[in-house]
Design a protein around this motif. Sequence first.
Motif, PDB file in Angstrom:
ATOM      1  N   GLU A 195       0.830  -1.205   0.000  1.00 28.85           N
ATOM      2  CA  GLU A 195       0.000   0.000   0.000  1.00 28.85           C
ATOM      3  C   GLU A 195       0.866   1.257   0.000  1.00 28.85           C
ATOM      4  OE1 GLU A 195      -3.548   2.078   2.615  1.00 28.85           O
ATOM      5  OE2 GLU A 195      -2.295   0.561   3.542  1.00 28.85           O
ATOM      6  N   GLY A 196       0.552   2.198  -0.914  1.00 33.24           N
ATOM      7  CA  GLY A 196       1.263   3.463  -0.983  1.00 33.24           C
ATOM      8  C   GLY A 196       2.531   3.413  -1.825  1.00 33.24           C
ATOM      9  N   GLU A 197       3.008   2.232  -2.158  1.00 30.11           N
ATOM     10  CA  GLU A 197       4.205   2.106  -2.995  1.00 30.11           C
ATOM     11  C   GLU A 197       3.805   2.170  -4.462  1.00 30.11           C
ATOM     12  OE1 GLU A 197       6.820  -1.128  -1.973  1.00 30.11           O
ATOM     13  OE2 GLU A 197       6.159  -1.058   0.111  1.00 30.11           O
ATOM     14  N   VAL A 224      -3.191   0.784  -3.874  1.00 28.68           N
ATOM     15  CA  VAL A 224      -4.293   1.084  -2.960  1.00 28.68           C
ATOM     16  C   VAL A 224      -4.662  -0.167  -2.165  1.00 28.68           C
ATOM     17  CG1 VAL A 224      -6.730   1.760  -2.867  1.00 28.68           C
ATOM     18  CG2 VAL A 224      -5.203   2.843  -4.508  1.00 28.68           C
ATOM     19  N   LYS A 225      -5.025   0.029  -0.904  1.00 32.74           N
ATOM     20  CA  LYS A 225      -5.529  -1.073  -0.078  1.00 32.74           C
ATOM     21  C   LYS A 225      -6.968  -0.751   0.298  1.00 32.74           C
ATOM     22  CE  LYS A 225      -5.278  -2.092   4.579  1.00 32.74           C
ATOM     23  NZ  LYS A 225      -4.577  -2.153   5.839  1.00 32.74           N
ATOM     24  N   GLU A 226      -7.862  -1.704   0.081  1.00 28.00           N
ATOM     25  CA  GLU A 226      -9.259  -1.549   0.499  1.00 28.00           C
ATOM     26  C   GLU A 226      -9.650  -2.781   1.290  1.00 28.00           C
ATOM     27  OE1 GLU A 226     -12.029  -0.641  -2.569  1.00 28.00           O
ATOM     28  OE2 GLU A 226     -10.970   1.174  -3.172  1.00 28.00           O
ATOM     29  N   SER A 233     -14.314  -7.581   5.233  1.00 32.07           N
ATOM     30  CA  SER A 233     -13.333  -7.759   6.311  1.00 32.07           C
ATOM     31  C   SER A 233     -12.024  -8.396   5.842  1.00 32.07           C
ATOM     32  CB  SER A 233     -13.924  -8.588   7.450  1.00 32.07           C
ATOM     33  OG  SER A 233     -15.061  -7.963   7.981  1.00 32.07           O
ATOM     34  N   ARG A 234     -11.723  -8.310   4.549  1.00 32.50           N
ATOM     35  CA  ARG A 234     -10.468  -8.845   4.018  1.00 32.50           C
ATOM     36  C   ARG A 234      -9.719  -7.734   3.302  1.00 32.50           C
ATOM     37  NH1 ARG A 234     -11.187 -15.015   2.948  1.00 32.50           N
ATOM     38  NH2 ARG A 234      -8.956 -14.783   3.014  1.00 32.50           N
ATOM     39  N   LYS A 235      -8.381  -7.738   3.423  1.00 33.65           N
ATOM     40  CA  LYS A 235      -7.556  -6.743   2.752  1.00 33.65           C
ATOM     41  C   LYS A 235      -7.445  -7.073   1.265  1.00 33.65           C
ATOM     42  CE  LYS A 235      -4.011  -7.586   5.326  1.00 33.65           C
ATOM     43  NZ  LYS A 235      -2.661  -7.591   5.899  1.00 33.65           N
ATOM     44  N   THR A 236      -7.552  -6.045   0.441  1.00 32.62           N
ATOM     45  CA  THR A 236      -7.389  -6.187  -0.996  1.00 32.62           C
ATOM     46  C   THR A 236      -6.459  -5.086  -1.470  1.00 32.62           C
ATOM     47  OG1 THR A 236      -9.628  -7.054  -1.206  1.00 32.62           O
ATOM     48  CG2 THR A 236      -8.583  -6.228  -3.203  1.00 32.62           C
ATOM     49  N   PHE A 237      -5.411  -5.453  -2.182  1.00 30.27           N
ATOM     50  CA  PHE A 237      -4.446  -4.497  -2.711  1.00 30.27           C
ATOM     51  C   PHE A 237      -4.548  -4.499  -4.229  1.00 30.27           C
ATOM     52  CE2 PHE A 237      -2.882  -6.074   1.282  1.00 30.27           C
ATOM     53  CZ  PHE A 237      -2.413  -4.952   1.926  1.00 30.27           C
ATOM     54  N   PHE A 238      -4.484  -3.312  -4.851  1.00 30.39           N
ATOM     55  CA  PHE A 238      -4.555  -3.247  -6.303  1.00 30.39           C
ATOM     56  C   PHE A 238      -3.999  -1.916  -6.809  1.00 30.39           C
ATOM     57  CE2 PHE A 238      -8.414  -1.382  -4.723  1.00 30.39           C
ATOM     58  CZ  PHE A 238      -8.681  -0.318  -5.575  1.00 30.39           C
ATOM     59  N   CYS A 239      -3.689  -1.907  -8.093  1.00 29.74           N
ATOM     60  CA  CYS A 239      -3.289  -0.689  -8.777  1.00 29.74           C
ATOM     61  C   CYS A 239      -4.525  -0.128  -9.463  1.00 29.74           C
ATOM     62  CB  CYS A 239      -2.203  -0.978  -9.808  1.00 29.74           C
ATOM     63  SG  CYS A 239      -1.870   0.448 -10.874  1.00 29.74           S
TER      64      CYS A 239
END
Length: 52
Positions: A23-25, A35-37, A41-47
């Motif tokens: 996240e943030g990189e 971005v992290k959303e 209740s689960r973390k999801t990271f994506f561009c």
Amino acid sequence: MENPLYKGDDKTGGYQFYVYDREGEECFRCKTSIVKEEISSRKTFFCPNCQQ
């Protein structure tokens, strides 16, 4: 997903290992911030640029 959906698809595949917990990189492909959303209740990271 690890493989392209159709011939010439250069945006699908390989993302899960390149963005997780970053996240943030910068995205390796386009330099947009990762971005992290939280979804169900689960973390999801994506561009947001590559994974529209």
